[in-house]
Write a protein that holds these residues in place. Structure first.
Motif, PDB file in Angstrom:
ATOM      1  N   LEU A 186      -1.470  -3.964  -7.053  1.00  0.00           N
ATOM      2  CA  LEU A 186      -1.730  -2.599  -6.573  1.00  0.00           C
ATOM      3  C   LEU A 186      -1.080  -2.361  -5.212  1.00  0.00           C
ATOM      4  O   LEU A 186      -0.510  -1.293  -4.965  1.00  0.00           O
ATOM      5  CB  LEU A 186      -3.241  -2.342  -6.490  1.00  0.00           C
ATOM      6  N   ILE A 187      -1.156  -3.359  -4.344  1.00  0.00           N
ATOM      7  CA  ILE A 187      -0.529  -3.223  -3.024  1.00  0.00           C
ATOM      8  C   ILE A 187       0.989  -3.165  -3.165  1.00  0.00           C
ATOM      9  O   ILE A 187       1.658  -2.353  -2.516  1.00  0.00           O
ATOM     10  CB  ILE A 187      -0.952  -4.375  -2.104  1.00  0.00           C
ATOM     11  N   ALA A 188       1.543  -4.022  -4.022  1.00  0.00           N
ATOM     12  CA  ALA A 188       2.993  -4.021  -4.225  1.00  0.00           C
ATOM     13  C   ALA A 188       3.481  -2.663  -4.708  1.00  0.00           C
ATOM     14  O   ALA A 188       4.510  -2.149  -4.244  1.00  0.00           O
ATOM     15  CB  ALA A 188       3.381  -5.109  -5.223  1.00  0.00           C
ATOM     16  N   ILE A 189       2.747  -2.064  -5.630  1.00  0.00           N
ATOM     17  CA  ILE A 189       3.103  -0.726  -6.113  1.00  0.00           C
ATOM     18  C   ILE A 189       3.051   0.270  -4.961  1.00  0.00           C
ATOM     19  O   ILE A 189       3.945   1.107  -4.798  1.00  0.00           O
ATOM     20  CB  ILE A 189       2.159  -0.299  -7.245  1.00  0.00           C
ATOM     21  N   SER A 190       2.013   0.182  -4.149  1.00  0.00           N
ATOM     22  CA  SER A 190       1.864   1.096  -3.017  1.00  0.00           C
ATOM     23  C   SER A 190       2.966   0.903  -1.981  1.00  0.00           C
ATOM     24  O   SER A 190       3.334   1.848  -1.277  1.00  0.00           O
ATOM     25  CB  SER A 190       0.494   0.880  -2.350  1.00  0.00           C
ATOM     26  N   LEU A 191       3.492  -0.308  -1.891  1.00  0.00           N
ATOM     27  CA  LEU A 191       4.573  -0.595  -0.950  1.00  0.00           C
ATOM     28  C   LEU A 191       5.942  -0.217  -1.494  1.00  0.00           C
ATOM     29  O   LEU A 191       6.954  -0.374  -0.808  1.00  0.00           O
ATOM     30  CB  LEU A 191       4.564  -2.080  -0.574  1.00  0.00           C
ATOM     31  N   PHE A 226      -2.951   2.606 -12.412  1.00  0.00           N
ATOM     32  CA  PHE A 226      -2.629   2.733 -10.992  1.00  0.00           C
ATOM     33  C   PHE A 226      -1.151   3.064 -10.809  1.00  0.00           C
ATOM     34  O   PHE A 226      -0.784   3.930 -10.005  1.00  0.00           O
ATOM     35  CB  PHE A 226      -2.973   1.435 -10.259  1.00  0.00           C
ATOM     36  N   MET A 227      -0.293   2.388 -11.554  1.00  0.00           N
ATOM     37  CA  MET A 227       1.148   2.579 -11.394  1.00  0.00           C
ATOM     38  C   MET A 227       1.561   4.011 -11.698  1.00  0.00           C
ATOM     39  O   MET A 227       2.458   4.568 -11.061  1.00  0.00           O
ATOM     40  CB  MET A 227       1.900   1.603 -12.308  1.00  0.00           C
ATOM     41  N   HIS A 228       0.891   4.627 -12.676  1.00  0.00           N
ATOM     42  CA  HIS A 228       1.300   5.963 -13.103  1.00  0.00           C
ATOM     43  C   HIS A 228       0.445   7.081 -12.493  1.00  0.00           C
ATOM     44  O   HIS A 228       0.599   8.245 -12.859  1.00  0.00           O
ATOM     45  CB  HIS A 228       1.260   6.044 -14.631  1.00  0.00           C
ATOM     46  N   ALA A 229      -0.433   6.707 -11.564  1.00  0.00           N
ATOM     47  CA  ALA A 229      -1.293   7.701 -10.915  1.00  0.00           C
ATOM     48  C   ALA A 229      -0.582   8.354  -9.737  1.00  0.00           C
ATOM     49  O   ALA A 229       0.399   7.831  -9.198  1.00  0.00           O
ATOM     50  CB  ALA A 229      -2.582   7.041 -10.437  1.00  0.00           C
ATOM     51  N   SER A 230      -1.087   9.501  -9.310  1.00  0.00           N
ATOM     52  CA  SER A 230      -0.560  10.162  -8.127  1.00  0.00           C
ATOM     53  C   SER A 230      -0.990   9.391  -6.879  1.00  0.00           C
ATOM     54  O   SER A 230      -1.877   8.526  -6.923  1.00  0.00           O
ATOM     55  CB  SER A 230      -1.095  11.597  -8.042  1.00  0.00           C
TER      56      SER A 230
END
Length: 241
Positions: A186-191, A226-230
């Motif tokens: 989740l953090i990696a996606i956010s980064l 999570f990956m496909h969320a806004s």
């Protein structure tokens, strides 16, 4: 791109592999990956593993059926490669290939697949390889199976992005049974990671060699959501993993 790594979790059985593809698609994966590796290619050092690897092999006919099944579920078929020996056969089946950490510094292997027209994903778990242009994705990973979610060293995503100037991914080997198993992805996606790769299983973890590092269908759904969320929705989802 969310990649479901099937590895040896199919136990060499096509019926299990095809179920994995279907469940990965339902869980929100974008791609599925196998490994094009054969027991007869083992060096003397690894001969003790011959029987185990022989049982998990996928024939070339099975490779073709894997590709067709993945496409039927609108998933990208990917395979890991270990030499140039099967390049011609692979070129008839795959557009995307991955070169894993043990071969990350094999310039000939990387350049050959890239020159042949493949989209090449390179894993850097073994350290920073020499920059070879152009690649299609470079992945950070920790070469410990599994590792603590708190040992993911995600700051390395920034250095890889600066060094390679291409899409960056994260091959997440964190412990799937840890209470914070999803946090690194989740953090990696956010980064800004462009791809997440996770080992995937539909069998009980104790039944496969890679089970200890593999997530389930329900866990895959969490990462996909999570990956496909806004951006705003992601803030709330951090507390649901």
């Amino acid at each position: 791109m969310l990649i479901a790594e099937c590895c040896g979790n199919h136990l060499g059985k096509e019926e299990i592999l095809f179920q994995m593809i279907e469940k990965a698609a339902k869980a929100g994966a974008d791609a599925v990956k196998i490994q094009s590796f054969f027991a007869d290619d083992l060096t003397e050092e690894f001969r003790p593993q011959y029987e185990r690897i022989k049982e998990q092999e996928l024939s070339w006919d099975a490779h073709e059926r894997f590709v067709n099944c993945a496409k039927n579920f609108n998933l990208i078929p990917i395979t890991s490669v270990y030499s140039t020996k099967y390049l011609l056969k692979l070129s008839k089946l795959f557009k995307w290939i991955k070169i894993g950490s043990p071969h990350a510094k094999d310039k000939n292997l990387i350049k050959t697949y890239k020159a042949a027209g493949f989209k090449v994903i390179l894993s850097t778990g073994g350290g920073d390889p020499e920059v070879i242009w152009p690649l299609d994705m470079v992945m950070h990973c920790v070469s410990e199976y599994p590792h603590s979610p708190y040992a993911s060293n995600l700051r390395r995503l920034f250095s890889l992005q600066k060094l390679w100037k291409c899409p960056i991914g994260f091959s997440d080997h964190s412990d799937p049974c840890h209470s914070d198993w999803a946090l690194p992805s989740l953090i990696a996606i956010s980064l800004g990671a462009d791809a997440i790769e996770k080992h995937f299983t539909i069998l009980p973890r104790e039944e496969t060699k890679d089970g200890a590092v593999s997530i389930t269908e329900e866990q895959m759904k969490i990462i996909s959501k999570f990956m496909h969320a806004s951006y705003d929705a992601r803030q709330d989802l951090f507390n649901l993993h």
